[in-house]
Design a protein around this motif. Structure first.
Motif, short mmCIF file in Angstrom:
data_model
loop_
_atom_site.label_atom_id
_atom_site.label_comp_id
_atom_site.label_asym_id
_atom_site.label_seq_id
_atom_site.Cartn_x
_atom_site.Cartn_y
_atom_site.Cartn_z
N PHE A 188 0.84 -1.19 0.00
CA PHE A 188 0.00 0.00 0.00
C PHE A 188 0.89 1.25 0.00
O PHE A 188 1.82 1.36 0.79
CB PHE A 188 -0.91 0.00 1.22
N SER A 189 0.55 2.19 -0.86
CA SER A 189 1.43 3.35 -1.03
C SER A 189 0.65 4.64 -1.19
O SER A 189 -0.55 4.64 -1.45
CB SER A 189 2.35 3.13 -2.24
N SER A 190 1.37 5.74 -1.04
CA SER A 190 0.79 7.08 -1.12
C SER A 190 1.68 7.96 -1.98
O SER A 190 2.89 7.72 -2.10
CB SER A 190 0.65 7.68 0.28
N ASN A 191 1.10 9.00 -2.56
CA ASN A 191 1.88 10.00 -3.29
C ASN A 191 2.50 11.03 -2.35
O ASN A 191 3.28 11.87 -2.78
CB ASN A 191 1.01 10.72 -4.31
N GLN A 192 2.14 10.98 -1.05
CA GLN A 192 2.62 11.95 -0.09
C GLN A 192 3.58 11.28 0.90
O GLN A 192 3.18 10.39 1.65
CB GLN A 192 1.44 12.57 0.67
N ILE A 193 4.82 11.71 0.91
CA ILE A 193 5.82 11.11 1.79
C ILE A 193 5.44 11.28 3.26
O ILE A 193 5.55 10.34 4.06
CB ILE A 193 7.21 11.72 1.52
N ASP A 194 4.98 12.48 3.63
CA ASP A 194 4.65 12.72 5.03
C ASP A 194 3.45 11.89 5.50
O ASP A 194 3.44 11.40 6.64
CB ASP A 194 4.40 14.21 5.28
N ILE A 195 2.48 11.69 4.62
CA ILE A 195 1.32 10.87 4.99
C ILE A 195 1.71 9.40 5.11
O ILE A 195 1.25 8.69 6.01
CB ILE A 195 0.18 11.05 3.96
N SER A 196 2.57 8.92 4.22
CA SER A 196 3.04 7.55 4.31
C SER A 196 3.77 7.31 5.63
O SER A 196 3.57 6.29 6.30
CB SER A 196 3.98 7.21 3.15
N SER A 197 4.61 8.24 6.03
CA SER A 197 5.33 8.13 7.29
C SER A 197 4.37 8.11 8.47
O SER A 197 4.51 7.30 9.40
CB SER A 197 6.31 9.30 7.44
N LEU A 198 3.36 8.97 8.44
CA LEU A 198 2.35 9.02 9.50
C LEU A 198 1.57 7.71 9.57
O LEU A 198 1.33 7.16 10.65
CB LEU A 198 1.41 10.20 9.27
N ASN A 199 1.16 7.19 8.41
CA ASN A 199 0.40 5.94 8.38
C ASN A 199 1.20 4.78 8.95
O ASN A 199 0.65 3.89 9.62
CB ASN A 199 -0.04 5.62 6.95
N THR A 200 2.50 4.76 8.70
CA THR A 200 3.35 3.71 9.26
C THR A 200 3.32 3.76 10.79
O THR A 200 3.23 2.72 11.46
CB THR A 200 4.80 3.86 8.77
N ARG A 201 3.37 4.96 11.35
CA ARG A 201 3.31 5.11 12.81
C ARG A 201 1.95 4.67 13.35
O ARG A 201 1.86 4.06 14.41
CB ARG A 201 3.56 6.57 13.20
N VAL A 202 0.88 4.99 12.62
CA VAL A 202 -0.47 4.61 13.04
C VAL A 202 -0.60 3.08 13.08
O VAL A 202 -1.14 2.51 14.03
CB VAL A 202 -1.52 5.21 12.09
#
Length: 263
Positions: A188-202
């Motif tokens: 699962f991936s995102s075009n937004q680096i900051d959102i991807s990083s946040l989702n990993t923490r979640v």
């Protein structure tokens, strides 16, 4: 939306974050020949949305950037159906995380209907999206927490290191995430680096992990991955993926949840 329009939309979305895309990158991600990519690039240039340069393209200066309002209109009915389905999975006494994005926003709207009907005695919702907080009807039985950080007015959300810091005290029984692409190899991936990083923490703080996506995201790779297939418990989508992808999802213990069309 036909295949050509879907490919063009994917390329334009990817350019919002990556700024530039080469012919080889587009061919690899979309699984098509470089000759086909060049034709797509040419059509996008003729429409004034991109500028071609050596070996690739970039957004034209007059091309509007991502906006929540524009994205909300794309696959709107599919997003509504997915949002309702995901909202039905929320149980009393849950502590849930709602990601940003227009599909999750539809889930927030559907969840608000359930809250207004007093279906919960206790529910806690944590989100980084102002749009989600505005969608949820206030209720004594439902507490909503907006985590702050750096605000993105186009996406109407918060992200970045401060957002991840605000997230650290929470533990979630369920999280509901969006995505820009789902692929067998990259997950699962995102075009937004900051959102991807946040989702990993979640994901690290969640018991059950779910992703909401429409079928245009199947077999697509976006800029940066935030979870492998085995890290997610289930997806909420409008139609099942093809057999090969379904088999791979099942092998990784991932459930595919779709609306009941017979109802």
């Amino acid at each position: 939306m036909n295949k050509k329009a879907s490919r063009e939309e994917y390329i334009l979305n990817a350019l919002q974050s990556a700024n530039r895309m080469t012919t080889g990158e587009a061919a690899n991600v979309l699984g098509i020949s470089e000759a086909t990519v060049r034709r797509i690039f040419s059509d996008l240039e003729k429409s004034g949305k991109v500028v071609r340069n050596y070996g690739g393209i970039q957004l034209a200066e007059n091309t509007p950037s991502y906006s929540f309002e524009q994205r909300e209109k794309i696959f709107q009915q599919e997003k509504i159906e997915i949002g309702r389905l995901a909202a039905a999975a929320v149980m009393d006494e849950d502590t849930i995380y709602l990601d940003c994005g227009t599909t999750i926003f539809q889930m927030a709207l559907a969840l608000s209907v359930r809250i207004a009907k007093n279906e919960f005695s206790s529910l806690r919702i944590i989100t980084n999206s102002i749009a989600n907080t505005q969608a949820i009807v206030p209720s004594p039985s439902c507490k909503v927490y907006l985590i702050g950080g750096e605000y993105n007015d186009r996406r109407r959300d918060f992200s970045g290191p401060l957002t991840e810091k605000y997230l650290s005290p929470f533990h979630f029984t369920k999280c509901f995430l969006g995505c820009d692409g789902m692929h067998i190899q990259s997950g699962f991936s995102s075009n937004q680096i900051d959102i991807s990083s946040l989702n990993t923490r979640v994901i690290e703080r969640s018991d059950a992990k779910y992703v909401l996506l429409d079928n245009s995201k199947f077999n697509q790779c976006s800029l940066i991955a935030y979870a492998g297939l085995s890290e997610i418990d289930g997806i909420f989508t409008n139609t099942p993926p093809d057999i090969s992808l379904q088999e791979m999802l099942s092998a990784n213990g991932l459930k595919v949840l779709v609306p009941d069309v017979s109802r």
